[in-house]
Enzyme design. Structure first.
Site, short mmCIF file in Angstrom:
data_model
loop_
_atom_site.label_atom_id
_atom_site.label_comp_id
_atom_site.label_asym_id
_atom_site.label_seq_id
_atom_site.Cartn_x
_atom_site.Cartn_y
_atom_site.Cartn_z
N GLY A 187 -62.96 -62.95 -11.07
CA GLY A 187 -62.13 -63.13 -9.88
C GLY A 187 -62.92 -63.92 -8.86
O GLY A 187 -63.73 -64.79 -9.22
N CYS A 188 -62.72 -63.63 -7.61
CA CYS A 188 -63.40 -64.35 -6.53
C CYS A 188 -64.91 -64.36 -6.75
O CYS A 188 -65.54 -63.31 -6.81
CB CYS A 188 -63.07 -63.71 -5.20
SG CYS A 188 -63.97 -64.45 -3.82
N PHE A 189 -65.49 -65.55 -6.83
CA PHE A 189 -66.93 -65.61 -7.09
C PHE A 189 -67.77 -65.11 -5.93
O PHE A 189 -68.90 -64.70 -6.13
CB PHE A 189 -67.39 -66.99 -7.58
CG PHE A 189 -66.93 -68.20 -6.80
CD1 PHE A 189 -66.76 -68.20 -5.44
CD2 PHE A 189 -66.68 -69.37 -7.49
CE1 PHE A 189 -66.36 -69.33 -4.76
CE2 PHE A 189 -66.28 -70.51 -6.82
CZ PHE A 189 -66.11 -70.49 -5.44
N CYS B 148 -67.48 -62.35 -4.52
CA CYS B 148 -67.72 -60.93 -4.79
C CYS B 148 -68.56 -60.69 -6.04
O CYS B 148 -68.95 -59.55 -6.30
CB CYS B 148 -66.39 -60.20 -4.91
SG CYS B 148 -65.45 -60.17 -3.37
#
Length: 176
Positions: free
Chosen positions: A11-13, A15
């Site tokens: 997902g969001c890099f 994080c």
């Protein structure tokens, strides 16, 4: 000392950097894009979900200090492995999870860890994370690198607001 690379799409890099960044034996964690065929993609291009790329992190690590199998454990504990449509607030192909293996040994370890997670009974839905051969990795723009350090207030609001922190706490028993 010998180093290897590991590549994970979670997902969001933003994080996905912090959980790996401070571990012993980790030399670098780079945010970027992989999985597609478009050379040198931009964030805007990847977000269209038509490039085939996913947001990912490339980790340079010392396997004698922090083995690949332990990296896999950290990876699983940062994601919802049953979500086939993205991660948390972020939807679409560019946010889907994947383990990109660099070697046959990594592929075998990834498959084994996925099977163990499926058999653990931790989730009541199938594990949707792909295990794919690594392709070219393209570092993201500078402002995306080490985002949790450069913009801690926004990063923390995002990690909380997206639902990631609560999911980790509820399913893995810790907030990372």
């Amino acid at each position: 000392m010998k180093t290897e690379k590991a590549t994970f799409a979670g997902g969001c890099f933003w994080c996905m950097v912090q959980p790996f960044d401070t571990l012993d034996g980790i030399e670098a964690v780079v945010s970027g894009y992989t999985g597609g065929d478009l050379p040198n993609p931009t964030y805007e291009q990847v977000c269209t979900n038509v490039t085939g790329h996913r947001e990912a992190v490339e980790i340079t690590f010392q396997p004698d200090i922090y083995p690949y199998e332990r990296l896999l454990e950290v990876f699983w504990s940062q994601i919802d492995p049953t979500d086939a449509g993205g991660q948390f607030f972020d939807r679409g192909d560019s946010y889907k999870t994947a383990i990109y293996y660099q070697t046959e040994e990594q592929r075998i370890a990834a498959e084994k860890s996925k099977q163990q997670l499926e058999q653990s009974g931790k989730f009541n839905k199938p594990i949707a994370t792909d295990i794919l051969e690594a392709k070219e990795f393209y570092p993201a723009e500078t402002y995306h690198q080490d985002y949790y350090q450069k913009n801690p207030a926004h990063y923390n609001r995002y990690a909380t607001g997206s639902g990631r922190k609560a999911f980790i706490q509820n399913h893995w028993g810790e907030s990372k």
